[in-house]
Scaffold this motif. Structure first.
Motif, short mmCIF file in Angstrom:
data_model
loop_
_atom_site.label_atom_id
_atom_site.label_comp_id
_atom_site.label_asym_id
_atom_site.label_seq_id
_atom_site.Cartn_x
_atom_site.Cartn_y
_atom_site.Cartn_z
N ALA A 81 17.43 24.80 98.23
CA ALA A 81 17.74 23.36 98.25
C ALA A 81 18.34 22.87 96.94
CB ALA A 81 16.49 22.55 98.58
N PHE A 82 17.91 23.43 95.81
CA PHE A 82 18.38 22.94 94.51
C PHE A 82 19.60 23.70 94.00
CE2 PHE A 82 14.26 21.03 94.80
CZ PHE A 82 14.40 19.81 94.14
N PHE B 102 25.67 14.66 102.57
CA PHE B 102 26.38 15.74 103.27
C PHE B 102 27.06 16.65 102.27
CE2 PHE B 102 28.96 11.88 103.18
CZ PHE B 102 30.06 12.31 102.43
N ARG B 103 27.13 16.23 100.98
CA ARG B 103 27.88 17.01 100.01
C ARG B 103 27.05 18.13 99.38
NH1 ARG B 103 32.57 13.87 97.83
NH2 ARG B 103 32.29 15.08 95.94
N GLY B 104 25.74 18.09 99.58
CA GLY B 104 24.89 19.15 99.04
C GLY B 104 24.97 19.27 97.53
N GLU B 105 25.11 18.14 96.86
CA GLU B 105 25.28 18.19 95.41
C GLU B 105 24.16 17.54 94.63
OE1 GLU B 105 30.08 17.81 94.81
OE2 GLU B 105 28.92 15.97 95.05
N ASP C 284 14.21 25.04 87.58
CA ASP C 284 14.91 25.03 86.28
C ASP C 284 16.27 24.36 86.42
OD1 ASP C 284 16.70 26.80 87.34
OD2 ASP C 284 16.11 28.52 86.10
N HIS C 285 17.02 24.30 85.31
CA HIS C 285 18.27 23.54 85.33
C HIS C 285 19.34 24.16 86.22
CE1 HIS C 285 16.70 20.69 82.65
NE2 HIS C 285 16.76 21.42 81.55
N LYS C 286 19.14 25.47 86.58
CA LYS C 286 20.13 26.08 87.48
C LYS C 286 19.70 26.00 88.95
CE LYS C 286 22.08 29.37 84.23
NZ LYS C 286 22.02 30.79 83.83
N GLY C 287 18.57 25.35 89.20
CA GLY C 287 18.14 25.19 90.58
C GLY C 287 17.24 26.32 91.07
N ASN C 288 16.79 27.20 90.15
CA ASN C 288 15.86 28.27 90.55
C ASN C 288 14.42 27.75 90.51
OD1 ASN C 288 17.95 30.25 90.60
ND2 ASN C 288 17.90 30.20 88.34
N ILE C 289 13.60 28.31 91.42
CA ILE C 289 12.18 27.97 91.37
C ILE C 289 11.54 28.85 90.31
CG2 ILE C 289 10.02 28.03 92.66
CD1 ILE C 289 11.60 27.43 95.16
#
Ligand code: ADP
Ligand code: MG
Length: 603
Positions: A72-73, A95-98, A127-132
Motif C-alpha cells: 500500500a505504501f 485513483f493515482r496510488g500516490e 519507512d520513507h520508501k514505503g517498506n514495513i
C-alpha cells in the motif's frame, strides 16, 4: 553545461511527494479521502502542533489485509483502478496510488488496520520508501488508523515554515471544513491539540451539519434549492441578499462528493449575485453537483481539486439560473434589529471578523448588511419564539409577465412620512407596524439600471448623435482597451471612433446618459473594467451599473407624488431591494424593536 545525472530513487520519490503533499492540509485531505473511499461512516481527525508533530486519522472502513499493506505504501499502488478506462466509471476520490507513498516519504508513518475477515489487526511502522520495518498483531476494531509524525523533518525549509508560521493552520481548517461537508453520510470530528473543533453527525440533517461549520447565525439567510436536469442533479444552500463575506472561504462546491475548486462553476454562482450583494463581496454557498462520471475528467491535477466537465457551458448557465431563481424568491429587507455584532462562533467567523474591518470604513448601509449575519442571537429570539418571521410577511411572490418570480414591496400599502437629510424617504406600514427607511439615491439607481438593462436586452437603447463629436485623449493602454470594446459599447448606445494619437471621438451616447460629461462616462467604463476579474468576460451589465450611477442627482426633496411614482417604478423592478451595486435600497425599523429599545416591553 553540467553533466546530466540520473536521479536516485529517493530523490525521485521526494520530488513526486512534494507535488501531492504540500502541507498538513494535503496529508489530511488524502488520508480522509482514503477513509471515505474505504466506505467509512465515521472518521476522526486529530492534529498536534499544527500537524508538525502529529496527524492522526481514524476510520471504521474496510481496513487492509496483510498482503495489501505490504504494497500500500509503495509508489503507484491502488485498489481503485486497473487501467485508465476504469477512471470513467469510478466514483472513488483516489485513483493515482500516490498518496500513501508520498506521505511516507515526508513523515514517519505508523498504521493500525483490520478487515472484517481478520481476527486480529496489524500495527506496522513504515519507512520513507514505503517498506514495513516493523509489524505486530494488535487487537483493534475494523478500520484503519494512520499516524504521521515529524512531518517534513528532512526538508528543513518546509519544516521551518510549519513550525514558525500559523499560516498553514488556516489551510488545514479550511480543508477539514470542506471534507466535513463533503459527505453528509459520514460523521466526522476534528480535534486540534485536544480541543474538539468540529463534529458533524451523519444522522442529523444537512442544515445542522452546515451550522457546525458555518456557524448557527447564517441559518436564516440560507436558501435551499434542488434541481435535476438530464444526467445532472444539483442541490444545496446558497446565501440570500443579506449574507456575504469578504472572501471565498465560505463557498463549498462538490462534484460527486469531491471537494473542488472549479473556478467556472463558482463564478457562475457568483454571477447570479451581481447587483444583489455589494461589489467585491462573496456569496456563501454549499452546492452539491452529481454528474455521470463519464462526463468528467478528474485527472487533470495531481491534487485532484480541479476537474474538467464535459459540456460545462450548459452546467454553468444552468446553475446561474437556478441560483438566480432561488435568490429572487427569498429577497429580504435588512432589519435594524439585526444590526448587532456577535462574538465569532467558528473558525470561519474568526477569519471574517477581519473582513468586517474593511467594510467599516465604507458606506454605512453596506456595513449594516455585512454585519447582519453576525446577529442572529437576537433574530432567533424574535422570529422563532414570538411571532412569524416578519420578513416573510413583507414579500408576496408573484409571477411577472416575463415568467420570473418577482417580489412585491409594501403589499400592505404605505404612508409617506417625509424626507430625511434630503437623502432618505421615510414610509410607514401601519398594519405590520414597521418604519421603512429608503435610500433615494439607491432607488433611482436601481430603477435606471433596470430600464437600461431592459432596453439593452430588447436592443432598443435610444442614442443621441453628438453634433460635433467629442474628442478625448487617453493613454495608449486605455485607448486600446476602448477600441477593443467598441462593438460592445455600440450595443450600449455609445459610439466611439479612433481620432489618431490615442484620442477617441465620441459620436453618440445613449439618451439616458446625455446629461453627463462624455469624457467621464468613458473614464467610468475604463474604471469598471479594471475591477473585472480576468476570468469574467466583458460584462455589459457591469458597465450599465457603472453608467447608471452617474445618471442620478441626489439631494432632492421629493413631493409625495414623486415618491409614489418612484415606489411604483421600484415595484416594477426585478430586484427592488438592492441597488445595482448590491447595497440595500431600504432597511426597516420595527415597532417591536423600538419598544424594546425604549424598554416598553421585556425582551
Ligand atoms: P489511491 O487512493 O489513489 O488508491 P493511496 O496511496 O491513497 O492511493 O492508497 C493506496 C491504497 O491503499 C488504496 O487504493 C487502498 O486500497 C488502500 N488504503 C489507503 N487508505 C486506506 C484506508 N483508510 N482504508 C482502507 N484501505 C486504504
Ligand atoms: Mg488515496
Amino acid at each position: 553545461m553540467k553533466k546530466i545525472n540520473i536521479l536516485s530513487e529517493e530523490t525521485i520519490i521526494k520530488i513526486a511527494a512534494g507535488e501531492v503533499i504540500e502541507n498538513p492540509a494535503s496529508i489530511i485531505k488524502e488520508l480522509v479521502e482514503n477513509s471515505i473511499d474505504a466506505g467509512s461512516t465515521k472518521i476522526s481527525i486529530e492534529i498536534a502542533k499544527n500537524g508538525a508533530e502529529l496527524i492522526k486519522i481514524t476510520d471504521n472502513g474496510v481496513g487492509m489485509s496483510k498482503d495489501d499493506l505490504l504494497i500500500a505504501f509503495k509508489r503507484h499502488t491502488t485498489s481503485k483502478i486497473i487501467d485508465i478506462e476504469d477512471l470513467e466509471h469510478t466514483f472513488s476520490l483516489g485513483f493515482r496510488g500516490e498518496a500513501l507513498s508520498s506521505i511516507a516519504a515526508v513523515s514517519e508513518v505508523e498504521i493500525i488496520t483490520k478487515t472484517e475477515n481478520d481476527e486480529v489487526g496489524i500495527h506496522a511502522t513504515i519507512d520513507h520508501k514505503g517498506n514495513i520495518i516493523r509489524s505486530d498483531e494488535i487487537a483493534t476494531n475494523n478500520g484503519t488508523t494512520i499516524l504521521c509524525r515529524n512531518l517534513f523533518l528532512s526538508m528543513p525549509v518546509r519544516r521551518n515554515y510549519l513550525e514558525n508560521k500559523n499560516f498553514e493552520i488556516t489551510k488545514t481548517n479550511d480543508i477539514i471544513n470542506r471534507l466535513a461537508l463533503s459527505n453528509p453520510h459520514i460523521s466526522m470530528d476534528y480535534v486540534k491539540d485536544s480541543d474538539l473543533i468540529i463534529k458533524t453527525n451523519k444522522d442529523r440533517d444537512l442544515l445542522s451539519n452546515l451550522y457546525t461549520v458555518l456557524g448557527n447565525n447564517v441559518g436564516n439567510n440560507l436558501i435551499y434549492f434542488e434541481e435535476k436536469a438530464e444526467d445532472i442533479s444539483i442541490h444545496g444552500y446558497v446565501s440570500n441578499n443579506l449574507l456575504f463575506r469578504g472572501n471565498r472561504n465560505s463557498q463549498f462546491l462538490y462534484v460527486n462528493n469531491r471537494t473542488i475548486f472549479n473556478q467556472e462553476i463558482g463564478k457562475s454562482i457568483e454571477k447570479a449575485y451581481s447587483s444583489i450583494i455589494p461589489l467585491n463581496r462573496f456569496p456563501v454557498f454549499v452546492v452539491y453537483i452529481n454528474i455521470d462520471p463519464t462526463k468528467l475528467d478528474v485527472n487533470i491535477h495531481p491534487k485532484k481539486s480541479l476537474i474538467k466537465i464535459l459540456n460545462s457551458d450548459f452546467l454553468n448557465n444552468k446553475i446561474e439560473d437556478i441560483v438566480k431563481n432561488a435568490i429572487s424568491e427569498s429577497l429580504k429587507v435588512p432589519n435594524i434589529a439585526e444590526i448587532k455584532t456577535n462574538k465569532p462562533e467558528t473558525i470561519f467567523q474568526q477569519q471574517n471578523i477581519e473582513d468586517i474591518s474593511i467594510v467599516e470604513a465604507e458606506n454605512i448601509s453596506e456595513k449594516l448588511v455585512e454585519i447582519r449575519d453576525y446577529s442572529s442571537d437576537y433574530e432567533v429570539a424574535t422570529t422563532q419564539n414570538t411571532e412569524p418571521n416578519n420578513t416573510e410577511k413583507y414579500r408576496e411572490v408573484n409571477k411577472s409577465p416575463k415568467g420570473e418570480t418577482k417580489i412585491t414591496i409594501f403589499p400592505n400599502g404605505y404612508r409617506y412620512i417625509g424626507n430625511l437629510f434630503l437623502q432618505y424617504i421615510l414610509l410607514e406600514d401601519n398594519i405590520d407596524k414597521v418604519l421603512y427607511v429608503l435610500d433615494q439615491h439607491a432607488i433611482h439607481e436601481r430603477i435606471n439600471y433596470e430600464k437600461l438593462a431592459d432596453s439593452y436586452r430588447s436592443g432598443s437603447i435610444t442614442s443621441q448623435h453628438l453634433m460635433s463629436g467629442y474628442v478625448v485623449e487617453f493613454t495608449k493602454n486605455e485607448f486600446e482597451k476602448l477600441i477593443r470594446m467598441r462593438e460592445k459599447l455600440l450595443s450600449l448606445g455609445i459610439e466611439i471612433e479612433e481620432f489618431g494619437d490615442n484620442s477617441i471621438v465620441i459620436r453618440s451616447l445613449p439618451v439616458f446618459l446625455s446629461s453627463e460629461s462624455p469624457e467621464q462616462i468613458l473614464i467610468d467604463i475604463l474604471e469598471s473594467e479594471k475591477n473585472i476579474d480576468s476570468l469574467y468576460e466583458f460584462d455589459p451589465y457591469k458597465i450599465m451599473r457603472i453608467a447608471c450611477k452617474s445618471s442620478i442627482k441626489s439631494g432632492q426633496n421629493l413631493s409625495s407624488l414623486e415618491v409614489q411614482r418612484l415606489i411604483e417604478e421600484l415595484n416594477n423592478c426585478e430586484m427592488p431591494l438592492t441597488c445595482p451595486h448590491g447595497r440595500p435600497t431600504m432597511i426597516k425599523v420595527s415597532n417591536k424593536w423600538l419598544e424594546k429599545e425604549f424598554f416598553r416591553i421585556q425582551s
